[in-house]
Design a protein around this motif. Sequence first.
Motif, mmCIF file in Angstrom:
data_model
loop_
_atom_site.group_PDB
_atom_site.id
_atom_site.type_symbol
_atom_site.label_atom_id
_atom_site.label_comp_id
_atom_site.label_asym_id
_atom_site.label_seq_id
_atom_site.Cartn_x
_atom_site.Cartn_y
_atom_site.Cartn_z
ATOM 1 N N ALA A 321 -57.874 41.669 -100.954
ATOM 2 C CA ALA A 321 -57.768 41.064 -99.587
ATOM 3 C C ALA A 321 -59.053 40.373 -99.446
ATOM 4 O O ALA A 321 -60.067 40.446 -99.652
ATOM 5 N N ASP A 322 -58.674 39.429 -98.800
ATOM 6 C CA ASP A 322 -59.905 38.253 -98.145
ATOM 7 C C ASP A 322 -60.794 39.182 -97.130
ATOM 8 O O ASP A 322 -59.995 39.615 -96.166
ATOM 9 N N LEU A 323 -62.124 39.014 -97.550
ATOM 10 C CA LEU A 323 -62.791 39.594 -96.579
ATOM 11 C C LEU A 323 -63.535 38.688 -95.402
ATOM 12 O O LEU A 323 -63.640 39.182 -94.350
ATOM 13 N N VAL A 371 -64.167 38.150 -86.538
ATOM 14 C CA VAL A 371 -64.538 39.544 -87.327
ATOM 15 C C VAL A 371 -63.542 40.733 -86.949
ATOM 16 O O VAL A 371 -62.894 41.360 -87.890
ATOM 17 N N GLN A 372 -63.199 40.914 -85.439
ATOM 18 C CA GLN A 372 -62.212 41.588 -85.144
ATOM 19 C C GLN A 372 -60.698 41.655 -85.691
ATOM 20 O O GLN A 372 -60.097 42.261 -85.997
ATOM 21 N N ALA A 373 -60.489 40.120 -85.588
ATOM 22 C CA ALA A 373 -59.168 39.637 -86.042
ATOM 23 C C ALA A 373 -59.148 40.196 -87.771
ATOM 24 O O ALA A 373 -57.787 40.737 -88.194
ATOM 25 N N ARG A 374 -59.988 39.979 -88.498
ATOM 26 C CA ARG A 374 -59.914 40.258 -90.054
ATOM 27 C C ARG A 374 -59.821 41.826 -90.296
ATOM 28 O O ARG A 374 -59.261 42.264 -91.071
ATOM 29 N N GLN A 375 -60.737 42.535 -89.431
ATOM 30 C CA GLN A 375 -60.734 44.111 -89.280
ATOM 31 C C GLN A 375 -59.163 44.445 -89.030
ATOM 32 O O GLN A 375 -58.751 45.285 -89.730
#
Length: 434
Positions: A321-323, A371-375
Amino acid sequence: MDLRHAVRGRVLLPGEDGFDEAARPWAVGVHQPVAAVVEAADAADVAALVRYAREAGLTVTAQPSGHGASGDVQGVILLRTGRLDWVEVDAQARIARVGAGVQWGRVMAETGKHGLTGPAGSSPAVTVAGFVAGGGISWFGRRYGWAADSVRAFEIVDAGGEQVRVTAESDSELFWALRGGGGDYALITSIELALYPAPSVYGGRIVWPAARAGAVFDAFGKITADAPRELSVWINRIAPPPPAPPMVAVDVTYLGGDVEAKALLTAFDEIGGSLSDSRGPMNLADLGAIAAEPVEPSPMLARTELLTGLDEATLETLTGADLAPLLNLQVRHLGGALAETDPAGGAGGALAEPYMLYLLGLRLPHLADAVQARQAALVEALGQAISGRKPYTFLAPADKAAQAFPADTLARLREIKRHRDPYGMFRANFPVLD
């Protein structure tokens, strides 16, 4: 009575020089709209503060170092216990007695002189009191369980402003709740903690280029499938800001000698191509150097979940997954004593999930939403591998205490809260009644 006349420690009010800094938690960017900050002089000062707050109809929240703050502290008095900073080690009895302001780094430096260890976590800057109030996942948790289960006694101030010693014999219900129930029931002023033999400790970090992630995760899965309880292994996908290259790293500790440790970790050595390898015999005082987490307040934005396993689909997501824009994806091996129900243990209970996922980014205005969206996207992609429970000690501002405990445990904690704090004198970072 004026608050400054009630206590001997320093008092800071909104608008005064130094107030903003004193009220700031460790996670920079979490706002704490407190009514005052009190830096208690000693345990008697904590008791005086509670009596004042009760008379004034106010609530007190304790943050020894500010780790784990939720920001849900509107109008409360923020208690700092940094001056309760004493450490006593009884090597013969294998006991450490520490004030509520003492950080793990100092405790380990003192206990290590005697070949003993406490159940310390990854950061030397976290206080013992805050750590055990939330349960505490230690480097040595697979061997000894929750850090809170190593507590033998608390010195506390109760809702009546009285100083009380609490043990399993003197008050079994409160003692159980204080060990991992979130700190919502009293103010801890000192702790008596069991220590364990550690004549030899092995640890360190191995780092590879990001291209080796698949091989490293495969080795991680094989090693952790049947690792002895003395071995703890955590794996990281590290994505530093450009131009630094992405990497994959493994952090390890082993309660034993280097020969045994190397044999257990052979699968990592067979990968080859490492960029660095700091593993070796180590002093307990240096445990914090393994993960090298920031010790000063930082704008960190983390999300933690528990994983039910590492099947093929889960490993594919974790490795591929893309970080971006996250800085780190970490998976910690749990299990061992953490997975067992200890009749004499605290509120944490059995942690059935074998792995913990930790997703870290920066809480900066231009990054926080991304950041929250990626988490959230990573958690969604992991699907049923996410159990839904979260360790209390890793709850984030958007979380609730109810996510940390099974329903029966939460009900028991709520009853203890209502009985021991009927006037709502205390407010933990994540209150059990919310």
